[in-house]
Design a protein around this motif. Sequence first.
Motif, PDB file in Angstrom:
ATOM      1  N   PRO A  50      29.213  23.048  18.891  1.00 10.62           N
ATOM      2  CA  PRO A  50      28.630  24.130  19.691  1.00 10.62           C
ATOM      3  C   PRO A  50      29.647  24.976  20.444  1.00 10.62           C
ATOM      4  N   ASN A  51      30.909  24.514  20.544  1.00  9.16           N
ATOM      5  CA  ASN A  51      31.866  25.213  21.396  1.00  9.16           C
ATOM      6  C   ASN A  51      32.979  25.931  20.638  1.00  9.16           C
ATOM      7  N   CYS A  52      33.337  25.436  19.466  1.00  8.02           N
ATOM      8  CA  CYS A  52      34.459  26.019  18.727  1.00  8.02           C
ATOM      9  C   CYS A  52      33.961  26.955  17.632  1.00  8.02           C
ATOM     10  N   GLU A  53      34.880  27.695  17.065  1.00  9.51           N
ATOM     11  CA  GLU A  53      34.545  28.561  15.944  1.00  9.51           C
ATOM     12  C   GLU A  53      34.125  27.711  14.743  1.00  9.51           C
ATOM     13  N   PRO A  54      33.253  28.238  13.881  1.00 14.06           N
ATOM     14  CA  PRO A  54      32.863  27.468  12.693  1.00 14.06           C
ATOM     15  C   PRO A  54      34.077  27.117  11.837  1.00 14.06           C
ATOM     16  N   CYS A  55      34.024  25.957  11.212  1.00 11.24           N
ATOM     17  CA  CYS A  55      35.105  25.557  10.312  1.00 11.24           C
ATOM     18  C   CYS A  55      35.071  26.443   9.066  1.00 11.24           C
ATOM     19  N   GLU A  56      36.225  26.909   8.652  1.00 11.97           N
ATOM     20  CA  GLU A  56      36.304  27.776   7.484  1.00 11.97           C
ATOM     21  C   GLU A  56      36.241  26.966   6.194  1.00 11.97           C
ATOM     22  N   SER A  57      35.779  27.605   5.141  1.00 18.39           N
ATOM     23  CA  SER A  57      35.818  27.026   3.804  1.00 18.39           C
ATOM     24  C   SER A  57      36.845  27.801   2.994  1.00 18.39           C
ATOM     25  N   SER A  58      37.859  27.102   2.523  1.00 16.92           N
ATOM     26  CA  SER A  58      38.913  27.778   1.767  1.00 16.92           C
ATOM     27  C   SER A  58      39.484  26.836   0.722  1.00 16.92           C
ATOM     28  N   ILE A  59      40.043  27.427  -0.331  1.00 16.16           N
ATOM     29  CA  ILE A  59      40.715  26.671  -1.384  1.00 16.16           C
ATOM     30  C   ILE A  59      41.803  27.570  -1.966  1.00 16.16           C
ATOM     31  N   SER A  60      42.944  26.987  -2.283  1.00 19.44           N
ATOM     32  CA  SER A  60      44.049  27.761  -2.863  1.00 19.44           C
ATOM     33  C   SER A  60      44.826  26.873  -3.820  1.00 19.44           C
ATOM     34  N   TRP A  61      45.550  27.501  -4.757  1.00 16.55           N
ATOM     35  CA  TRP A  61      46.344  26.759  -5.726  1.00 16.55           C
ATOM     36  C   TRP A  61      47.348  27.697  -6.390  1.00 16.55           C
ATOM     37  N   PHE A  62      48.274  27.108  -7.147  1.00 16.79           N
ATOM     38  CA  PHE A  62      49.221  27.863  -7.965  1.00 16.79           C
ATOM     39  C   PHE A  62      48.967  27.520  -9.430  1.00 16.79           C
ATOM     40  N   SER A  63      49.098  28.511 -10.295  1.00 11.13           N
ATOM     41  CA  SER A  63      49.000  28.273 -11.729  1.00 11.13           C
ATOM     42  C   SER A  63      50.051  29.128 -12.420  1.00 11.13           C
ATOM     43  N   THR A  64      50.888  28.460 -13.215  1.00 11.07           N
ATOM     44  CA  THR A  64      52.047  29.099 -13.870  1.00 11.07           C
ATOM     45  C   THR A  64      52.861  29.916 -12.867  1.00 11.07           C
TER      46      THR A  64
ATOM     47  N   GLU B 233      33.272  18.545  17.879  1.00  4.86           N
ATOM     48  CA  GLU B 233      33.879  19.292  16.782  1.00  4.86           C
ATOM     49  C   GLU B 233      33.561  18.653  15.432  1.00  4.86           C
ATOM     50  N   THR B 234      33.371  19.498  14.424  1.00  4.24           N
ATOM     51  CA  THR B 234      33.171  19.011  13.069  1.00  4.24           C
ATOM     52  C   THR B 234      34.482  18.522  12.479  1.00  4.24           C
ATOM     53  N   TYR B 235      35.546  19.267  12.728  1.00  4.24           N
ATOM     54  CA  TYR B 235      36.882  18.898  12.282  1.00  4.24           C
ATOM     55  C   TYR B 235      37.851  19.370  13.359  1.00  4.24           C
ATOM     56  N   ILE B 236      39.116  19.307  13.102  1.00  2.34           N
ATOM     57  CA  ILE B 236      40.113  19.617  14.121  1.00  2.34           C
ATOM     58  C   ILE B 236      39.926  21.042  14.633  1.00  2.34           C
TER      59      ILE B 236
ATOM     60  N   PRO C 229      29.612   8.771  26.867  1.00  2.00           N
ATOM     61  CA  PRO C 229      29.106  10.152  26.747  1.00  2.00           C
ATOM     62  C   PRO C 229      30.192  11.089  26.234  1.00  2.00           C
ATOM     63  N   CYS C 230      29.785  12.073  25.459  1.00  2.00           N
ATOM     64  CA  CYS C 230      30.738  13.046  24.949  1.00  2.00           C
ATOM     65  C   CYS C 230      31.189  13.965  26.083  1.00  2.00           C
ATOM     66  N   THR C 231      32.465  14.224  26.122  1.00  2.00           N
ATOM     67  CA  THR C 231      33.002  15.189  27.079  1.00  2.00           C
ATOM     68  C   THR C 231      33.691  16.289  26.294  1.00  2.00           C
ATOM     69  N   CYS C 232      33.632  17.459  26.793  1.00  2.00           N
ATOM     70  CA  CYS C 232      34.264  18.576  26.103  1.00  2.00           C
ATOM     71  C   CYS C 232      34.986  19.445  27.117  1.00  2.00           C
ATOM     72  N   GLU C 233      36.292  19.560  26.952  1.00  2.00           N
ATOM     73  CA  GLU C 233      37.056  20.467  27.796  1.00  2.00           C
ATOM     74  C   GLU C 233      37.001  21.886  27.246  1.00  2.00           C
ATOM     75  N   CYS C 234      36.277  22.021  26.136  1.00  2.00           N
ATOM     76  CA  CYS C 234      36.127  23.322  25.485  1.00  2.00           C
ATOM     77  C   CYS C 234      37.480  23.930  25.130  1.00  2.00           C
ATOM     78  N   ASP C 235      38.435  23.050  24.832  1.00  2.00           N
ATOM     79  CA  ASP C 235      39.741  23.495  24.350  1.00  2.00           C
ATOM     80  C   ASP C 235      39.762  23.259  22.852  1.00  2.00           C
TER      81      ASP C 235
ATOM     82  N   GLY D 140      28.563  13.025  18.912  1.00  2.00           N
ATOM     83  CA  GLY D 140      29.875  13.598  18.650  1.00  2.00           C
ATOM     84  C   GLY D 140      30.739  12.538  18.010  1.00  2.00           C
ATOM     85  N   ILE D 141      31.978  12.857  17.689  1.00  2.00           N
ATOM     86  CA  ILE D 141      32.868  11.877  17.076  1.00  2.00           C
ATOM     87  C   ILE D 141      33.142  10.761  18.078  1.00  2.00           C
ATOM     88  N   ASP D 142      32.619   9.562  17.786  1.00  2.00           N
ATOM     89  CA  ASP D 142      32.828   8.365  18.606  1.00  2.00           C
ATOM     90  C   ASP D 142      32.338   8.529  20.040  1.00  2.00           C
ATOM     91  N   CYS D 143      31.324   9.334  20.247  1.00  2.00           N
ATOM     92  CA  CYS D 143      30.801   9.497  21.602  1.00  2.00           C
ATOM     93  C   CYS D 143      29.321   9.861  21.535  1.00  2.00           C
TER      94      CYS D 143
END
Length: 327
Positions: A194-208, A186-189, A170-176, A160-163
Amino acid sequence: MTPQRTSFPTAARVLGSVVALFLLAFAFQGCLNDDNLIGPNCYDGILNNGEELVDCGGSICEPCDLCTNGVWDQFVEGHNEQWVDCGGSCEPCATNFNGIQDPGEIGIDCGCPDCPACPELCGDGLPNGLEDPGQVDCGGPDCEVCPTCDDGLINGDETGIDCGGPDCEPCTCECDCTNGVADGYETYIDCGGPNCEPCESSISWFSTGFPYTGDDVASCTLGDPTLVITGQSSTGAVVTITLTEPADGWEPSNFAVNSLSLTDMVEYTNSDGDDFDTTNGGSVSVNISYIDPVPGGYIVGTFNGSIADADGVFQSVTGGSFQMAIN
């Protein structure tokens, strides 16, 4: 004196010899078949048969000579190599390949007239060069930073991250998965693992001034040495960001992409099908705020700027943001 008569073979004798040779060749060929060909063995000069090296090692052949196996056998009783295939019971080591920083060397076995450059030793699997003491292929001024238990990344032998792993707590998880911290598995925040929802893939921008989202495509592909971020909206607008791995490796950093960039590029196709890219002009600032640069890793960042077409007409691509899994 009667001269000797020179005899020449008759046509029948020549034909008979040819037929005999043909029959002999046919008989010899008939002996070679799948039932009597010599199979893989320990003397055929080929790495096969489960051998460790060519014609030695494995479960069938004789053990390989420890002095030629390309392994640092430093703890083999009665052998005790000083370095790879030298010292101990092997031939003495050369001064430029002995695991010691000798006079005239900048680092261990590097930087002398007959030595390799120190950065070349960052991938040889040995503790040499200018690497951190006791570390292999990391640390020092030339190699990647050695993994630690407090660098905010899953690296080394961590689970896990730093564990986890043999070195970290050892990694600990409060599953929060709502605490706003990238912790545990967790992969990201608050996402991934194994415990959190999968990280989403998204991209957005403005043009004119109009907002776009990558609702058709939002992907990041890691290659060697490039990383390609792509977003495509349902209206057909496409933004593609191509970045080349920096000399220090992938890490949070800023990229200024413009017509002077040798390998980096931002391309944009608007909903009308008009093409723009930074090689024609303009400039786009790309900021990577988080990256775990491995397949299955994650990347987060922003982009902002304007891009020109072949006629010098500019299109704005502003307020862009992305967070996505890395393929």
